[in-house]
Scaffold this active site. Structure first.
Site, PDB file in Angstrom:
ATOM      1  N   CYS A 107      44.165  37.136  46.779  1.00  0.00           N
ATOM      2  CA  CYS A 107      45.086  36.090  47.246  1.00  0.00           C
ATOM      3  C   CYS A 107      45.968  36.626  48.386  1.00  0.00           C
ATOM      4  CB  CYS A 107      45.889  35.566  46.058  1.00  0.00           C
ATOM      5  SG  CYS A 107      46.592  33.925  46.337  1.00  0.00           S
ATOM      6  N   HIS A 209      41.823  34.173  42.140  1.00  0.00           N
ATOM      7  CA  HIS A 209      42.314  35.160  41.173  1.00  0.00           C
ATOM      8  C   HIS A 209      41.259  35.405  40.095  1.00  0.00           C
ATOM      9  CE1 HIS A 209      46.599  35.766  42.242  1.00  0.00           C
ATOM     10  NE2 HIS A 209      46.501  34.552  42.771  1.00  0.00           N
ATOM     11  N   GLU A 211      40.819  37.894  38.086  1.00  0.00           N
ATOM     12  CA  GLU A 211      41.393  38.462  36.856  1.00  0.00           C
ATOM     13  C   GLU A 211      41.998  37.379  35.963  1.00  0.00           C
ATOM     14  OE1 GLU A 211      42.538  39.128  39.956  1.00  0.00           O
ATOM     15  OE2 GLU A 211      44.256  37.785  39.782  1.00  0.00           O
TER      16      GLU A 211
END
Ligand code: MN
Length: 237
Positions: A107, A209, A211
């Site tokens: 990001c 994102h 994760e």
């Protein structure tokens, strides 16, 4: 030896935009890395000292980047800034590039890496890109809300295949890639979603994102596994 992964951090309190460190730490642990959180120190010698500990650098999400770093004045829809973090991470990225350290940008991390290498950003997607799809999803961050088409033959393609589904909570995006970087993934509106180092440099950055999708997500896990495998090479050197 587990590869030691430095995770860039913020002095700002965790917020709903994905800036909590927990998902990053958990992702690195899941794929077999040793995560350490990097305090945004001001002293250049301390930045260099931090860098010497690392086998890989994970650049996390967060605030907007001061557009002065790509020679623009602030647009009315520029978001909040964190100037001391900008200064710190720019030093950190330059050192990591000098060392040829594996870098995973997420990001803001993708955007800052691009700016450090001389690229620029759309300060606000909706203000500059007509026909843009929704990049600020209302769904929870664990939900993949839009598609990304991956360029054949790229590193991202070898990790993700031709197409993947991603979450999206950004209002800025990479416009022109910096030196030595190639955009290898885009959403259907043309917005850059994946960026990587040309000439085999171990650099991958994504606008989403992974994760936060969780390591059960095959594509998200593959990104972190690639990163750890690259960092592992530094422990064997
Ligand atoms: Mn997006």
């Amino acid at each position: 030896m587990k590869p030691i992964i430095g995770i860039s951090s913020s002095y700002q309190p965790a917020s709903a935009d994905g800036s909590s460190l927990r998902p990053y730490v958990q992702a690195i642990e899941t794929v077999g890395g040793l995560p350490i959180v990097l305090a945004p120190v001001a002293d250049g010698a301390n930045v260099r000292g931090q860098m010497e500990l690392l086998d890989g650098l994970l650049l996390t999400g967060g605030a907007d980047i001061d557009p002065c770093y790509y020679n623009e004045e602030p647009h009315v829809h520029l978001g909040s800034l964190e100037p001391e973090r900008d200064e710190y991470e720019i030093k950190l990225i330059n050192l990591a590039l000098d060392r040829g350290l594996p870098i995973l940008g997420v990001c803001r991390g993708m955007q800052l890496l691009n700016v450090v290498l001389g690229g620029n950003l759309y300060q606000d997607i909706e203000s500059f890109v007509t026909g843009a799809i929704g990049h600020r999803q209302k769904a929870p961050l664990g939900y993949a809300s839009h598609s990304v088409i991956i360029e054949e033959g790229s590193r991202a393609y070898s990790i993700l295949g031709p197409k993947t589904r991603v979450n999206s909570i950004h209002h800025q995006a990479v416009k022109e890639p910096g030196e030595g970087l190639v955009i290898t993934g885009r959403s259907v509106d043309g917005i850059a979603e994946a960026l990587e180092g040309a000439k085999g440099l171990p650099i991958l950055a994504v606008q989403w994102h992974p994760e936060s999708l969780g390591m059960e997500d095959k594509a998200a896990r593959a990104i972190y596994q690639w990163f750890i495998a690259e960092a592992q090479k530094n422990t064997e050197a």
